[in-house]
Design a protein around this motif. Structure first.
Motif, mmCIF file in Angstrom:
data_model
loop_
_atom_site.group_PDB
_atom_site.id
_atom_site.type_symbol
_atom_site.label_atom_id
_atom_site.label_comp_id
_atom_site.label_asym_id
_atom_site.label_seq_id
_atom_site.Cartn_x
_atom_site.Cartn_y
_atom_site.Cartn_z
ATOM 1 N N ALA A 126 0.837 -1.216 0.000
ATOM 2 C CA ALA A 126 0.000 0.000 0.000
ATOM 3 C C ALA A 126 0.868 1.261 0.000
ATOM 4 C CB ALA A 126 -0.926 -0.012 1.216
ATOM 5 N N THR A 127 2.014 1.206 0.670
ATOM 6 C CA THR A 127 2.919 2.355 0.682
ATOM 7 C C THR A 127 3.466 2.620 -0.718
ATOM 8 O OG1 THR A 127 3.558 1.959 2.979
ATOM 9 C CG2 THR A 127 5.050 3.290 1.650
ATOM 10 N N LYS A 128 3.888 1.566 -1.409
ATOM 11 C CA LYS A 128 4.392 1.726 -2.778
ATOM 12 C C LYS A 128 3.308 2.301 -3.691
ATOM 13 C CE LYS A 128 8.702 0.142 -2.915
ATOM 14 N NZ LYS A 128 9.838 0.937 -3.447
ATOM 15 N N ILE A 129 2.079 1.815 -3.533
ATOM 16 C CA ILE A 129 0.983 2.338 -4.343
ATOM 17 C C ILE A 129 0.765 3.820 -4.042
ATOM 18 C CG2 ILE A 129 -1.507 2.230 -4.753
ATOM 19 C CD1 ILE A 129 -1.350 -0.796 -4.273
ATOM 20 N N SER A 130 0.763 4.174 -2.765
ATOM 21 C CA SER A 130 0.488 5.554 -2.374
ATOM 22 C C SER A 130 1.549 6.518 -2.892
ATOM 23 C CB SER A 130 0.392 5.665 -0.847
ATOM 24 O OG SER A 130 1.669 5.531 -0.239
ATOM 25 N N ARG A 131 2.789 6.042 -3.018
ATOM 26 C CA ARG A 131 3.883 6.899 -3.464
ATOM 27 C C ARG A 131 4.115 6.819 -4.976
ATOM 28 N NH1 ARG A 131 3.710 10.550 -1.375
ATOM 29 N NH2 ARG A 131 5.855 11.217 -1.817
ATOM 30 N N GLY A 132 3.230 6.117 -5.688
ATOM 31 C CA GLY A 132 3.362 6.033 -7.143
ATOM 32 C C GLY A 132 4.475 5.117 -7.587
ATOM 33 N N ARG A 133 4.815 4.112 -6.766
ATOM 34 C CA ARG A 133 5.908 3.203 -7.122
ATOM 35 C C ARG A 133 5.446 1.751 -7.179
ATOM 36 N NH1 ARG A 133 8.153 7.072 -3.702
ATOM 37 N NH2 ARG A 133 9.363 8.577 -4.902
ATOM 38 N N SER A 134 4.180 1.572 -7.530
ATOM 39 C CA SER A 134 3.682 0.215 -7.734
ATOM 40 C C SER A 134 4.115 -0.333 -9.086
ATOM 41 C CB SER A 134 2.154 0.192 -7.653
ATOM 42 O OG SER A 134 1.590 0.957 -8.715
ATOM 43 N N GLY A 135 4.437 0.562 -10.018
ATOM 44 C CA GLY A 135 4.717 0.162 -11.388
ATOM 45 C C GLY A 135 3.475 0.197 -12.259
ATOM 46 N N LEU A 136 2.338 0.547 -11.650
ATOM 47 C CA LEU A 136 1.077 0.646 -12.382
ATOM 48 C C LEU A 136 0.703 2.110 -12.560
ATOM 49 C CD1 LEU A 136 -0.939 -2.103 -10.451
ATOM 50 C CD2 LEU A 136 0.213 -2.341 -12.664
ATOM 51 N N ASN A 137 -0.007 2.364 -13.636
ATOM 52 C CA ASN A 137 -0.465 3.721 -13.944
ATOM 53 C C ASN A 137 -1.852 3.893 -13.329
ATOM 54 O OD1 ASN A 137 -0.798 6.230 -15.048
ATOM 55 N ND2 ASN A 137 -0.327 5.625 -17.143
ATOM 56 N N LEU A 138 -1.882 4.308 -12.063
ATOM 57 C CA LEU A 138 -3.131 4.348 -11.305
ATOM 58 C C LEU A 138 -3.666 5.767 -11.182
ATOM 59 C CD1 LEU A 138 -2.138 1.954 -8.369
ATOM 60 C CD2 LEU A 138 -3.356 1.374 -10.481
#
Length: 348
Positions: free
Chosen positions: A103-115
């Motif tokens: 969830a931290t990676k997603i929140s910081r834009g580092r999931s690798g996905l264009n969300l």
């Protein structure tokens, strides 16, 4: 080291090259009014309200085995207390090791996905929720130990919940360029499955009221997380290349089993603690969790998640579908041909 960790994505490669699906409906608009960290009190375990059991015995069937039950109610209650400790420890480790980092990676834009931006913003709220779940689980375990005088056994020698080892095994099966995506995958699996696991415990009047309230607090938050991580799956699968899907898809059943399969090693440790021999432990475990029953129960518990993977087209790949079929999560290709259903329609 820290710069590398800061930049590292869960799914490698340029984000802008990944297909972008802007659709996202948030379930967090009223988070301030609904989140347990905002509105629920600290749950206090009181020894004067012990309940009849510390954990539902049906969810820990070794205590129902004649070789265990014959040793008396005190032994059964002691084992169920240890199972409650293991559940609380599992929750703390799951949140800290598996969900919060994702969830931290997603929140910081580092999931690798264009969300979508507001999807990333909601991930911050999930981080807060999960940190609270980890904290209140650890705090509650400490309260129980103080109140009962019975500490969690084997904590100092424990290798941790079994999902930790199994996640390492899944990671090792991925090509180096894809390592990290197993974190996203397990986040999806755990967050969409846990709400079902928690659903019955708050209604079990045999348990102490504080246990039921604690689990209810957790379950209410996880209902929102379930919807969120279903959306993560809807963004992840189309973003993978056909080659990446072929590598990742067959590992999904392993992630499901890593989350749902009983922790036999912990059960064996506790059974040894009541004086059973190695042969007796093996007998109790094999007869309490027959392989065919475990397979059936996992399939039933994961049926909704299996449908989610079918909906995004994961089961259209033959190797992925074969992996689901071998795990008992879907019918075989032959069965689908006989019923005239497509892979997206057939589940076990």
């Amino acid at each position: 080291m820290y710069l590398r960790a800061f930049k590292e994505q869960l799914l490698s490669g340029p984000v802008e090259a990944r297909p972008h699906d802007g659709e996202y409906i948030s379930r967090f608009e009223r988070w301030d009014a609904l989140a347990s960290v905002r509105r629920r009190p600290r749950r206090d375990f009181e020894g004067k309200d012990p309940g009849h059991f510390f954990f539902p015995p049906e969810l820990y069937p070794v205590v129902l085995h004649p070789m265990v039950a014959s040793r008396g109610e005190g032994v059964v209650r002691g084992l169920l207390l240890q199972r409650l400790y293991d559940y609380l420890d599992f929750t703390t480790e799951l949140e800290n090791l598996a969900v919060i980092p994702v969830a931290t990676k997603i929140s910081r834009g580092r999931s690798g996905l264009n969300l979508p931006e507001h999807m990333r913003a909601d991930a911050h709220k999930i981080v807060t929720d999960e940190a609270w779940h980890a904290q209140f689980s650890d705090d509650f375990a400490r309260q129980i130990a103080t109140s009962t005088g019975s500490a969690r056994l084997g904590a100092e020698n424990s290798a941790g919940p079994s999902f930790v080892t199994r996640l390492d095994e899944l990671r090792d099966q991925l090509p180096h360029a894809l390592r990290g995506v197993e974190s996203l995958l397990f986040g999806i699996v755990s967050e969409t499955l846990i709400s079902g696991i928690l659903s019955d415990i708050p209604r079990d009047d045999r348990l102490p009221s504080a246990v039921r309230e604690l689990v209810r607090d957790h379950a209410e938050d996880e209902g929102r997380h379930h919807v969120y991580f279903r959306s993560v799956l809807r963004h992840l699968w189309p973003a993978l290349t056909p080659s990446e899907r072929r590598d990742v898809g067959p590992l999904v059943p392993g992630a499901i089993h890593a989350f749902l399969e009983p922790d036999y090693d912990r059960a064996a440790y506790h059974l040894g603690g009541i004086g059973l021999s190695r042969d007796e432990i093996d007998q109790v475990i094999s007869e309490s969790w027959p392989a065919h029953q475990v397979r059936h129960d996992i399939s039933a518990a994961a049926s909704q998640l299996t449908r989610y993977f079918a909906e995004v087209g994961a089961l259209d790949d033959v190797r992925t579908r074969d992996s689901f079929a071998q795990a008992g999560l879907v019918g075989t290709v032959r069965e689908s041909e006989q019923t005239g259903c497509t892979p997206r329609e057939v589940t076990a």
